[in-house]
Design a protein around this motif. Structure first.
Motif, short mmCIF file in Angstrom:
data_model
loop_
_atom_site.label_atom_id
_atom_site.label_comp_id
_atom_site.label_asym_id
_atom_site.label_seq_id
_atom_site.Cartn_x
_atom_site.Cartn_y
_atom_site.Cartn_z
N MET A 9 0.76 -1.30 -0.06
CA MET A 9 0.12 0.07 0.07
C MET A 9 0.96 1.19 0.02
O MET A 9 2.04 1.17 0.54
CB MET A 9 -0.85 0.03 1.19
N GLY A 10 0.42 2.20 -0.72
CA GLY A 10 0.99 3.60 -0.65
C GLY A 10 2.28 3.55 -1.64
O GLY A 10 3.07 4.58 -1.62
N THR A 11 2.23 2.63 -2.54
CA THR A 11 3.39 2.88 -3.37
C THR A 11 2.97 3.64 -4.82
O THR A 11 1.85 3.61 -5.06
CB THR A 11 3.65 1.29 -4.04
N VAL A 12 3.96 4.30 -4.99
CA VAL A 12 3.90 5.39 -6.24
C VAL A 12 4.97 5.08 -7.38
O VAL A 12 6.18 4.83 -7.04
CB VAL A 12 4.06 6.84 -5.79
N VAL A 13 4.28 4.68 -8.52
CA VAL A 13 5.14 4.25 -9.45
C VAL A 13 5.25 5.27 -10.84
O VAL A 13 3.93 5.44 -11.23
CB VAL A 13 5.22 2.63 -9.95
N ILE A 73 8.68 5.67 -6.90
CA ILE A 73 9.61 5.50 -7.83
C ILE A 73 9.21 6.53 -8.90
O ILE A 73 8.27 6.40 -9.44
CB ILE A 73 9.47 3.88 -8.64
N GLY A 74 10.27 7.40 -9.24
CA GLY A 74 9.75 8.57 -10.03
C GLY A 74 10.89 9.21 -10.33
O GLY A 74 12.22 8.69 -10.40
N ARG A 75 10.78 10.34 -11.10
CA ARG A 75 11.79 11.32 -11.71
C ARG A 75 12.37 12.22 -10.76
O ARG A 75 11.58 12.75 -9.92
CB ARG A 75 11.30 12.01 -12.98
N GLN A 76 13.49 12.45 -10.92
CA GLN A 76 14.15 13.48 -9.98
C GLN A 76 13.75 14.97 -10.14
O GLN A 76 13.94 15.81 -9.40
CB GLN A 76 15.64 13.25 -9.93
N ASP A 77 13.36 15.07 -11.55
CA ASP A 77 13.07 16.51 -12.16
C ASP A 77 11.57 16.61 -12.37
O ASP A 77 11.21 16.93 -13.42
CB ASP A 77 13.99 16.78 -13.15
N ALA A 78 10.47 16.16 -11.43
CA ALA A 78 9.30 16.18 -12.04
C ALA A 78 8.63 17.62 -12.30
O ALA A 78 7.72 17.85 -12.81
CB ALA A 78 8.34 15.56 -10.92
N ARG A 134 14.52 6.30 -19.29
CA ARG A 134 13.32 5.25 -18.81
C ARG A 134 14.07 4.32 -17.62
O ARG A 134 15.07 3.78 -17.81
CB ARG A 134 12.98 4.52 -20.05
N LEU A 135 13.67 4.25 -16.48
CA LEU A 135 14.09 3.53 -15.54
C LEU A 135 13.83 1.94 -15.83
O LEU A 135 12.40 1.54 -15.98
CB LEU A 135 13.31 3.88 -14.15
N HIS A 136 14.61 0.91 -15.66
CA HIS A 136 14.42 -0.54 -15.94
C HIS A 136 14.85 -1.29 -14.62
O HIS A 136 16.00 -1.02 -14.01
CB HIS A 136 15.18 -0.88 -17.18
N PHE A 137 14.00 -2.10 -13.98
CA PHE A 137 14.11 -2.89 -12.84
C PHE A 137 14.46 -4.23 -13.40
O PHE A 137 13.61 -4.98 -14.31
CB PHE A 137 12.95 -2.89 -11.98
N GLY A 138 15.44 -5.06 -13.16
CA GLY A 138 15.88 -6.34 -13.36
C GLY A 138 14.95 -7.34 -12.69
O GLY A 138 14.15 -7.02 -11.57
N ASP A 139 14.84 -8.53 -13.11
CA ASP A 139 14.33 -9.63 -12.41
C ASP A 139 14.51 -9.88 -10.87
O ASP A 139 15.77 -9.91 -10.68
CB ASP A 139 14.35 -10.96 -13.09
N ASP A 140 13.58 -10.29 -10.14
CA ASP A 140 13.86 -10.63 -8.83
C ASP A 140 14.40 -9.45 -7.85
O ASP A 140 15.15 -9.70 -6.86
CB ASP A 140 14.88 -11.81 -8.43
N ALA A 141 14.22 -8.29 -8.21
CA ALA A 141 14.88 -7.00 -7.44
C ALA A 141 13.83 -7.08 -6.19
O ALA A 141 12.71 -7.30 -6.27
CB ALA A 141 14.87 -5.86 -8.13
N VAL A 142 14.40 -6.49 -5.31
CA VAL A 142 13.45 -6.16 -3.90
C VAL A 142 13.87 -4.73 -3.64
O VAL A 142 14.74 -4.22 -3.44
CB VAL A 142 13.94 -7.06 -2.90
N LEU A 143 12.60 -3.99 -3.35
CA LEU A 143 12.61 -2.60 -2.67
C LEU A 143 11.84 -2.66 -1.29
O LEU A 143 10.73 -2.94 -1.56
CB LEU A 143 11.80 -1.63 -3.64
N PHE A 144 12.78 -2.47 -0.13
CA PHE A 144 11.93 -2.64 0.92
C PHE A 144 10.96 -1.48 1.34
O PHE A 144 11.42 -0.22 0.71
CB PHE A 144 13.21 -2.93 2.02
N CYS A 193 11.60 3.03 0.55
CA CYS A 193 12.70 3.29 -0.08
C CYS A 193 12.32 4.27 -1.44
O CYS A 193 10.93 4.13 -1.68
CB CYS A 193 13.53 2.33 -0.64
N VAL A 194 13.00 5.18 -1.64
CA VAL A 194 12.57 6.12 -2.80
C VAL A 194 13.87 6.03 -3.92
O VAL A 194 14.94 5.65 -3.73
CB VAL A 194 12.75 7.75 -2.33
N VAL A 195 13.31 5.73 -5.18
CA VAL A 195 14.25 5.49 -6.24
C VAL A 195 13.93 6.56 -7.48
O VAL A 195 12.59 6.78 -7.91
CB VAL A 195 14.02 4.15 -7.03
N LEU A 196 14.89 7.55 -7.51
CA LEU A 196 14.63 8.89 -8.32
C LEU A 196 15.53 8.58 -9.56
O LEU A 196 16.42 7.88 -9.90
CB LEU A 196 15.03 9.92 -7.33
#
Length: 133
Positions: free
Chosen positions: A5-9, A27-32, A43-53, A56-59
């Motif tokens: 819950m509360g995930t933003v992609v 998960i978003g852009r640093q320059d929105a 474009r941001l690409h996630f590989g297989d079997d990655a885990v985001l606890f 966390c913020v991915v910019l």
């Protein structure tokens, strides 16, 4: 894909197979504030079997999250990761490497067994501890 819950992609993201995203991950852009056409980030690409606890913020500075990589809770990742790496902190830094195949939770499927105990040394230490009766 599993997400909490509360995930933003962001819309410009490619998600790998068996990706696990916990709650409150962004998960978003640093320059929105800029139009997408003016953004230097790809474009941001996630590989297989990655885990985001959780949390966390991915910019935008990150373009690729490697297969099997793990991003720790409440970390802020702004760069690319390699495969089977562990990243944590704010800003996130590489803190370890997973060796061996990993499952969807980011844990090792076949953990490395501990070093064998030297049997004779263990027996000698055990016999010394015994008190005569």
């Amino acid at each position: 894909m599993h997400y909490g819950m509360g995930t933003v992609v962001d819309a410009e993201v490619t998600l790998g197979d068996r990706l696990r995203i916990d709650q409150n991950v962004i998960i978003g852009r640093q320059d929105a504030h800029l139009p997408r056409e003016q953004s230097p980030f790809g474009r941001l690409h996630f590989g297989d079997d990655a885990v985001l606890f959780p949390g966390c913020v991915v910019l935008g500075g990150a373009n690729r999250i490697g297969a099997g990589s793990t991003v720790g809770d409440n970390s802020v990742l702004t760069g690319d990761t390699g495969e089977n790496e562990i990243w944590a902190g704010s800003p996130a830094r590489k803190v370890g490497v997973l060796s061996g195949p990993t499952g969807p939770c980011g844990c090792l499927l076949q953990p490395t067994p501990p070093a064998p105990v030297e049997r004779d040394r263990w027996r000698r230490a055990r016999t010394r501890r015994r008190h005569p009766r």
